[in-house]
Design a protein around this motif. Structure first.
Motif, short mmCIF file in Angstrom:
data_model
loop_
_atom_site.label_atom_id
_atom_site.label_comp_id
_atom_site.label_asym_id
_atom_site.label_seq_id
_atom_site.Cartn_x
_atom_site.Cartn_y
_atom_site.Cartn_z
N TYR A 203 0.84 -1.20 0.00
CA TYR A 203 0.00 0.00 0.00
C TYR A 203 0.88 1.25 0.00
O TYR A 203 2.02 1.22 0.44
CB TYR A 203 -0.90 0.01 1.24
CG TYR A 203 -1.86 -1.16 1.30
CD1 TYR A 203 -3.11 -1.08 0.71
CD2 TYR A 203 -1.50 -2.35 1.93
CE1 TYR A 203 -3.99 -2.17 0.77
CE2 TYR A 203 -2.36 -3.43 1.98
CZ TYR A 203 -3.61 -3.33 1.40
OH TYR A 203 -4.48 -4.39 1.44
N ARG A 204 0.29 2.38 -0.46
CA ARG A 204 1.01 3.65 -0.44
C ARG A 204 0.07 4.73 0.10
O ARG A 204 -1.12 4.76 -0.22
CB ARG A 204 1.43 4.02 -1.87
CG ARG A 204 2.16 5.37 -1.96
CD ARG A 204 2.33 5.82 -3.40
NE ARG A 204 3.22 4.93 -4.13
CZ ARG A 204 3.04 4.57 -5.41
NH1 ARG A 204 1.99 5.01 -6.08
NH2 ARG A 204 3.90 3.77 -6.00
N HIS A 206 -1.28 8.69 0.66
CA HIS A 206 -1.41 9.98 -0.04
C HIS A 206 -2.02 10.97 0.95
O HIS A 206 -2.91 10.60 1.73
CB HIS A 206 -2.30 9.85 -1.27
CG HIS A 206 -1.78 8.88 -2.28
ND1 HIS A 206 -0.81 9.21 -3.19
CD2 HIS A 206 -2.07 7.56 -2.49
CE1 HIS A 206 -0.52 8.15 -3.93
NE2 HIS A 206 -1.27 7.14 -3.52
N ARG A 215 -6.83 14.00 -9.34
CA ARG A 215 -6.60 12.60 -9.75
C ARG A 215 -7.30 11.59 -8.82
O ARG A 215 -7.59 10.47 -9.20
CB ARG A 215 -5.10 12.28 -9.83
CG ARG A 215 -4.36 12.32 -8.50
CD ARG A 215 -2.92 11.86 -8.62
NE ARG A 215 -2.81 10.42 -8.80
CZ ARG A 215 -1.83 9.69 -8.27
NH1 ARG A 215 -0.87 10.28 -7.56
NH2 ARG A 215 -1.77 8.39 -8.47
N TRP A 216 -7.58 12.03 -7.56
CA TRP A 216 -8.20 11.10 -6.60
C TRP A 216 -9.68 11.38 -6.36
O TRP A 216 -10.33 10.66 -5.61
CB TRP A 216 -7.46 11.14 -5.26
CG TRP A 216 -6.07 10.62 -5.31
CD1 TRP A 216 -4.92 11.30 -5.03
CD2 TRP A 216 -5.66 9.30 -5.68
NE1 TRP A 216 -3.84 10.50 -5.21
CE2 TRP A 216 -4.25 9.25 -5.60
CE3 TRP A 216 -6.34 8.14 -6.08
CZ2 TRP A 216 -3.51 8.11 -5.89
CZ3 TRP A 216 -5.62 7.00 -6.37
CH2 TRP A 216 -4.23 6.99 -6.28
N ALA A 219 -12.11 8.61 -7.18
CA ALA A 219 -11.75 7.45 -6.35
C ALA A 219 -12.26 7.62 -4.92
O ALA A 219 -12.72 6.66 -4.29
CB ALA A 219 -10.23 7.26 -6.34
N GLU A 270 -3.64 3.82 -0.92
CA GLU A 270 -3.83 3.19 -2.23
C GLU A 270 -3.33 1.75 -2.17
O GLU A 270 -2.25 1.48 -1.64
CB GLU A 270 -3.03 3.98 -3.27
CG GLU A 270 -3.03 3.39 -4.66
CD GLU A 270 -1.98 4.04 -5.57
OE1 GLU A 270 -1.96 3.70 -6.77
OE2 GLU A 270 -1.18 4.87 -5.08
N HIS A 271 -4.10 0.85 -2.75
CA HIS A 271 -3.67 -0.54 -2.93
C HIS A 271 -2.87 -0.58 -4.23
O HIS A 271 -3.41 -0.37 -5.32
CB HIS A 271 -4.91 -1.45 -2.99
CG HIS A 271 -4.58 -2.88 -3.20
ND1 HIS A 271 -5.11 -3.66 -4.22
CD2 HIS A 271 -3.74 -3.71 -2.51
CE1 HIS A 271 -4.64 -4.88 -4.14
NE2 HIS A 271 -3.81 -4.95 -3.12
N LEU A 272 -1.56 -0.81 -4.11
CA LEU A 272 -0.67 -0.66 -5.27
C LEU A 272 -1.03 -1.59 -6.42
O LEU A 272 -0.99 -1.20 -7.59
CB LEU A 272 0.79 -0.86 -4.85
CG LEU A 272 1.36 0.26 -3.95
CD1 LEU A 272 2.74 -0.13 -3.43
CD2 LEU A 272 1.43 1.57 -4.71
N SER A 274 -3.89 -2.77 -7.44
CA SER A 274 -5.09 -2.40 -8.22
C SER A 274 -5.14 -0.92 -8.55
O SER A 274 -5.91 -0.50 -9.41
CB SER A 274 -6.35 -2.78 -7.43
OG SER A 274 -6.40 -2.02 -6.23
N GLY A 275 -4.32 -0.10 -7.86
CA GLY A 275 -4.37 1.35 -8.06
C GLY A 275 -5.60 2.00 -7.45
O GLY A 275 -5.86 3.18 -7.67
N ALA A 276 -6.37 1.24 -6.64
CA ALA A 276 -7.60 1.78 -6.04
C ALA A 276 -7.31 2.36 -4.66
O ALA A 276 -6.44 1.87 -3.93
CB ALA A 276 -8.64 0.67 -5.91
#
Length: 372
Positions: A203-204, A206, A215-216, A219, A270-272, A274-276
């Motif tokens: 995970y990352r 933000h 960009r988010w 989401a 963010e779940h790396l 899936s990018g979600a």
């Protein structure tokens, strides 16, 4: 029984300096004194400017009725009428000065507020009662449990007796907790290490303040909607419907917060693979009081729980809060007592139970109209 109680609608001045602002300032002071009596501090009281800014909220119409004895305001009831959903709902906050409690003032104010709500087409009323931690131990023998969820309010307390006498039913309990800031640096390091160990680089984080990056935006809307669907519906207050979010609604909510002078500190995860975005936590800083802040929603999607993401985002967000708002000395939060997941995270961070809020409900009969 208090003599000659006059109930009237409070005039809302254009500014606090206006010559007609005296009653408004007196009404806000009643709220402050009641919170001092309940909690032993005025941390949870509105400041006059904060209260005034609330009247510009596009999502709900605010009205205040006051009770006067000999020309002095001795009680208030704030009435919030949602304007975008829950159009049958009115929410009341009733405050009576300690020396005028148990004299019929509250009952008179409540009846007037119910009549006003009914005239506005509102048939479902919510009102809350507040119980500090010490009173929960004092009354532990006699407990009233809610219609849904866990927890209790003390059956023999004045507020509970009043709510029951006036026809309200206890629907739900919120646990109320506080944590001193800043967090201890060793505790932060230990908790971060524990969280990072559990999520294993998958995970990352933000961060943003006040405005979500473009960009988010969508989401975050998806996350809010999914998290709303994750909640066990049996634990919700029945009249509360979840709003469906999209980017435009989130931008509008940001504009409203900024117009009210509020600052919003956000950490998302963010779940790396899936990018979600799968988690989010928000802290609100009020416009005119930097020392007391409020933990708002913390959301983690069901399928990503068990990775200590709640801990990861909350530690990170509280650290960012301290960097940006070093005057913050205490953070408050409300949680459903059945939300063991978040309560455990809060405990690790150093939150301690300050008390509970009981949410009470009453259904008013519909008005018959001559056209029906």
């Amino acid at each position: 029984m208090a003599k000659d109680v006059k109930i009237e609608q409070l005039w809302i001045p254009d500014s606090l300096e206006a010559p007609d602002a005296a009653d408004f300032l007196a009404a806000v002071e009643v709220g402050r004194k009641v919170r001092m009596q309940t909690w032993g501090s005025d941390d949870l009281a509105y400041g006059p400017l904060e209260k005034l800014l609330e009247f510009a909220d596009p999502y709900e119409r605010q009205l205040i009725l006051v009770a006067k004895v000999d020309g002095e305001i001795v009680g208030t009831v704030d009435i919030a009428l949602p304007l975008t959903d829950n159009l049958d709902l009115a929410e009341f906050t009733l405050d009576i000065l300690p020396e005028f409690q148990r004299q019929g003032v509250g009952r008179r104010l409540l009846q007037a507020a119910e009549q006003l709500a009914r005239n506005e087409g509102r048939t479902m009323i919510l009102v809350d009662t507040n119980h500090p931690g010490a009173s929960l131990h004092e009354f532990e023998r006699a407990q009233l449990v809610p219609g849904s969820g866990q927890g209790f309010v003390p059956l023999e307390s004045r507020e509970v007796e009043f709510a029951q006498r006036t026809g309200y039913t206890l629907q739900h309990i919120e646990q109320f907790s506080s944590c001193l800031l800043p967090l201890d640096s060793k505790l932060v390091a230990d908790l971060q290490a524990e969280a990072e160990d559990a999520n294993n680089g998958r995970y990352r984080l933000h961060h943003w303040t006040d405005r979500c990056p473009d960009r988010w935006l969508e989401a975050v809307a998806v996350l809010e909607n999914q998290a709303g669907a994750d909640v066990d519906p049996s634990l919700q207050v029945p009249v509360e419907q979840d709003m469906v979010f999209d980017g435009a609604i989130l931008r509008e909510a940001e504009d409203v917060a900024i117009a009210q002078g509020r600052r919003t500190v956000v950490t998302a995860v963010e779940h790396l693979a899936s990018g979600a975005l799968v988690g989010l936590t928000t802290i609100t800083v009020l416009a005119h009081r930097a020392d007391v802040v409020f933990q708002d929603d913390t959301l983690v999607l069901q399928e990503h729980r068990g990775n200590k993401l709640g801990l990861l985002i909350k530690v990170a967000n509280m650290e960012r809060l301290t960097e940006q708002f070093p005057d913050a000395r205490v953070i408050y939060t409300w949680n459903a007592p059945e939300n063991r997941y978040l309560l455990t995270v809060n405990q690790q961070l150093g939150f301690r139970t300050a008390g509970v809020t009981g949410i009470w409900q009453k259904e008013l009969p519909h008005l018959r109209t001559s056209n029906s």
